[in-house]
Motif scaffolding. Sequence first.
Motif, PDB file in Angstrom:
ATOM      1  N   SER A 208       0.815  -1.219   0.000  1.00  0.00           N
ATOM      2  CA  SER A 208       0.000   0.000   0.000  1.00  0.00           C
ATOM      3  C   SER A 208       0.847   1.266   0.000  1.00  0.00           C
ATOM      4  O   SER A 208       0.339   2.331  -0.318  1.00  0.00           O
ATOM      5  N   GLY A 209       2.142   1.184   0.356  1.00  0.00           N
ATOM      6  CA  GLY A 209       2.962   2.387   0.313  1.00  0.00           C
ATOM      7  C   GLY A 209       3.760   2.519  -0.974  1.00  0.00           C
ATOM      8  O   GLY A 209       4.544   3.439  -1.121  1.00  0.00           O
ATOM      9  N   LEU A 210       3.563   1.578  -1.913  1.00  0.00           N
ATOM     10  CA  LEU A 210       4.408   1.554  -3.104  1.00  0.00           C
ATOM     11  C   LEU A 210       3.701   2.159  -4.313  1.00  0.00           C
ATOM     12  O   LEU A 210       2.476   2.136  -4.398  1.00  0.00           O
ATOM     13  N   ASP A 211       4.480   2.678  -5.260  1.00  0.00           N
ATOM     14  CA  ASP A 211       3.860   3.182  -6.481  1.00  0.00           C
ATOM     15  C   ASP A 211       3.451   2.008  -7.366  1.00  0.00           C
ATOM     16  O   ASP A 211       3.812   0.862  -7.121  1.00  0.00           O
ATOM     17  N   MET A 212       2.677   2.323  -8.408  1.00  0.00           N
ATOM     18  CA  MET A 212       2.026   1.272  -9.202  1.00  0.00           C
ATOM     19  C   MET A 212       3.025   0.275  -9.795  1.00  0.00           C
ATOM     20  O   MET A 212       2.777  -0.923  -9.812  1.00  0.00           O
ATOM     21  N   SER A 213       4.151   0.788 -10.274  1.00  0.00           N
ATOM     22  CA  SER A 213       5.100  -0.095 -10.934  1.00  0.00           C
ATOM     23  C   SER A 213       5.781  -1.013  -9.923  1.00  0.00           C
ATOM     24  O   SER A 213       5.887  -2.227 -10.145  1.00  0.00           O
ATOM     25  N   SER A 214       6.234  -0.449  -8.785  1.00  0.00           N
ATOM     26  CA  SER A 214       6.857  -1.283  -7.758  1.00  0.00           C
ATOM     27  C   SER A 214       5.839  -2.267  -7.205  1.00  0.00           C
ATOM     28  O   SER A 214       6.172  -3.394  -6.861  1.00  0.00           O
ATOM     29  N   GLN A 215       4.595  -1.816  -7.092  1.00  0.00           N
ATOM     30  CA  GLN A 215       3.540  -2.691  -6.595  1.00  0.00           C
ATOM     31  C   GLN A 215       3.395  -3.920  -7.499  1.00  0.00           C
ATOM     32  O   GLN A 215       3.340  -5.053  -7.017  1.00  0.00           O
ATOM     33  N   ALA A 216       3.385  -3.682  -8.803  1.00  0.00           N
ATOM     34  CA  ALA A 216       3.266  -4.798  -9.739  1.00  0.00           C
ATOM     35  C   ALA A 216       4.456  -5.735  -9.605  1.00  0.00           C
ATOM     36  O   ALA A 216       4.299  -6.962  -9.620  1.00  0.00           O
ATOM     37  N   GLN A 217       5.653  -5.169  -9.439  1.00  0.00           N
ATOM     38  CA  GLN A 217       6.845  -6.001  -9.292  1.00  0.00           C
ATOM     39  C   GLN A 217       6.776  -6.870  -8.046  1.00  0.00           C
ATOM     40  O   GLN A 217       7.016  -8.075  -8.086  1.00  0.00           O
TER      41      GLN A 217
ATOM     42  N   ASN B 107       4.120  -9.626  -8.358  1.00  0.00           N
ATOM     43  CA  ASN B 107       4.583 -10.710  -9.237  1.00  0.00           C
ATOM     44  C   ASN B 107       5.611 -11.581  -8.525  1.00  0.00           C
ATOM     45  O   ASN B 107       5.572 -12.808  -8.626  1.00  0.00           O
TER      46      ASN B 107
ATOM     47  N   HIS C  60      -6.469  -3.583   1.959  1.00  0.00           N
ATOM     48  CA  HIS C  60      -7.769  -2.938   1.799  1.00  0.00           C
ATOM     49  C   HIS C  60      -8.056  -2.693   0.315  1.00  0.00           C
ATOM     50  O   HIS C  60      -9.134  -2.250  -0.040  1.00  0.00           O
TER      51      HIS C  60
ATOM     52  N   SER D 250      -8.544  -4.586  -5.697  1.00  0.00           N
ATOM     53  CA  SER D 250      -7.972  -4.899  -7.009  1.00  0.00           C
ATOM     54  C   SER D 250      -6.705  -5.738  -6.840  1.00  0.00           C
ATOM     55  O   SER D 250      -6.467  -6.680  -7.581  1.00  0.00           O
TER      56      SER D 250
ATOM     57  N   SER E  12      -5.948  -9.795  -7.828  1.00  0.00           N
ATOM     58  CA  SER E  12      -4.880 -10.197  -8.737  1.00  0.00           C
ATOM     59  C   SER E  12      -3.980 -11.271  -8.147  1.00  0.00           C
ATOM     60  O   SER E  12      -3.250 -11.914  -8.882  1.00  0.00           O
TER      61      SER E  12
ATOM     62  N   VAL F  57     -12.533   1.156  -4.997  1.00  0.00           N
ATOM     63  CA  VAL F  57     -11.230   1.139  -5.673  1.00  0.00           C
ATOM     64  C   VAL F  57     -11.332   2.004  -6.922  1.00  0.00           C
ATOM     65  O   VAL F  57     -12.138   1.730  -7.803  1.00  0.00           O
TER      66      VAL F  57
END
Lengths: 535, 292
Positions: free
Chosen positions: A190-199, A202, A220, A223, A227, A265
Amino acid sequence: MTIKEETEVIVATGLSVSLPNMAAKRHFRAAPLTPIFREINLRASAGQCLGIVGESGSGKTTLGRTLVRLLRPTSGTLLFQGRDITSLSEPELRPIRDRMQIIFQEPRAALNPRRRVDDAVSQPLLVYGKVLNSREAREHAADLLHQVGLDPILGRRYPRELSGGQLQRVCIARAISVRPALIVADEIVSGLDMSSQAQVLNLLDELRQQLGLCLVFISHDLSVVRSICDQVIVLLDGRTVESGPVAKIFSQPRRRYTQSLIEAVPLPEPDRDWLKATTDTTHQHNRGKAMNIQGSTALVTGANRGIGRELVNALIKSGVKKIYATARDVSGVQDLAKADPDRVHILALDVTNDTSVEQAAASCSDVDILVNNAGINRMSALLAADSIDNARAEMETNYFGTLRMCRAFAPVLKQNGGGCIVNMLSVLSHVALPLMGSLCASKSAGLRLTEGVRAELDADNTLVMAVMPGAVDTDMSRDFPPPKMPAAEVANAILDGITEGQEEIYPGEMASGLRAGLKANPKGVEKELAAYLPG
Amino acid sequence: MSSALVIKNLHLTIDNPKDAVPILRGINLDLRAGEIHGLVGESGAGKSMLGRVILEILPPRAKITEGSIDYPTRPLPGKTKGRSAARHRPHISLIPQDPMTSLNPVKKIGKQMSEILRLNQTGRARNMLDQAESLLREVKIKNPARVLQQYPHQLSGGMRQRALIAMAFSTKPQIIIADEPTTALDVSVQRQVLCLIQDLQKQHGTTILFITHDLGVVAKICNRVSLMHSGMILEQGNVAEVFCTPTHAYTRSLLAAIPRYDRPLRELTPVAESLQLQLQREARAYDHQRRN
């Protein structure tokens, strides 16, 4: 059976935790206990990912900490790899501690700022005696960093020199260093940006498959949960609102609360009206029990006429998946089934007959909304009547019929993860009328019955609602003078009540006015009513 | 449409003992009066630094080497009581990210709010508290009188963020920098706080620079958006255009990295390493070109 027990990494049954309320401590000698979560059942196997979702304050973090036994459960049992760890002491837990790990939300707070990254990662190996010396540990650390997609060179850095996404990978590396069977991940993206979150997501998914990890993923953000998770538990105020496979929860949420979490969301699609639809339901009473009618399965008794019939129509309009339209004499409901044969199922059901009710409960095992609508009115006084036959008949249908249905269907609802029982009463539950004394008595008994059932079903997360309209335009009250409320309006009020989680509703001006009047001046209202009624 | 703030070709570096590290590279930004402008980028893109430039709260070693910041509608500095007029900027304020660390833990909410009000007007302390109460009511706090007497730790995250929003709007600013105002909140509270920000913004006609990494939030609340990477703005435009027809590869790959519950399940695709490196290379080439 034994195989199943082996693959099941964590099983919680009726798990509850209460913590001392320090704010209230000064008023008492010992701090009173506040329940944080209650009666949680969950199970997760190796290679599986279980999501725990809910808004802040719903108890999901405390639940996560309890699963790895950082907290001791107040009641219930907790099995880890088939072993009961509910009340193991800290020394007893130590040998299995390396098999359960937790990753926290804030990686910067979870890592020692004065310790280099590779030291942090390899520390558990030394603590659990998996390696002999720190040099060997550091070699392992390089492998681990590589495994989470970080350059081993970063191992000599300090946490402050790394970005949030990198630090979260360091925390993951530290957690997997001891080859755990269970990892609890508490809001780790929850504290990460979208790209780091995806990494990070995965990576977690890969490790789960490679190492056969059992993952408990607390979040919370629905989405994100969708995934990565297979199963989901939705929490509100420390209770399970609903649980099930992730695909089912998303395609057909049974509770309004779950739906509101999903809808909250923000999807990356421009929509200026999205914020306009915001409603603050935080303070709404009972919102964990509010149902989503769409996709549910309902059973309506007395569906052949009046409110029951209108209710069947209204439920179909609201997108119910399946509806059992029941009546003693099914000839009056045939046309409903003809209009929508896929969804409307006809069933002969006599609520005054034990066998008939039991058979219905056995054949309608998918019901989650039960509407006890069947009722009779013999227009009978208590003393002026010739015998007590009318009173007995009214009681048999209105009170015992409802009780029989509640008893038969409560296990069905429980099995389906809670649901909703609607008892059709009348505003006469609150007043005694001279010429309809026996009806009033049976309706009043029905109200107390509803309250009793509600109390007994509280833990099952079932909404139990009493509907108390005034005079409604049906056959039953054809002798009543106007104003009478159209039956369709009552039906709509019931549906609103179900979706809002109401426990008592008074549809129409007459009922709501009477309710207000009864609170202020009960005797005056009774006098007025007596003058209104026929005879 | 008139502009509330115009930034032209802004360059900012941080001076290290050895060299100067470029942080912002030729930023052009035109905040139109009354819009919510999203500023999006991964961590380290320089978006918070840009916010600090506008707020004039740069760290000591940061230096603006080139470019200009104009406030076409900036009011003349008014009279202030005992404070340096240069440090006093009632026309611009901030909604910070972390509501816990942005409030003073040992002062009651009422005291913290009236401190800000007192900087901007003269009057009795009692009046300030009354004003603070009505401000809290404006941000839909249920029991404002009670909240004024509470300490930050006694409030929930959502309530703290509401109090900070009330404080940001209390000086009737023209521009508000909202730096990740909802990142610390859960989704339902986030939705309510976003709704509140939008309502207040419409009511006061404030211009908001909304800094975030969440493209979903931008899609729901912003009029225009700028995407940043390595201190450069890569794409800028109306939200509808940028989201529906993104022109830059980085925008497309950022949009693809977002998990979506409304689409069939697929593996998430973070921004490709090669694209990240390429963008960094371009930034370095830009620096090189400027030096020569």
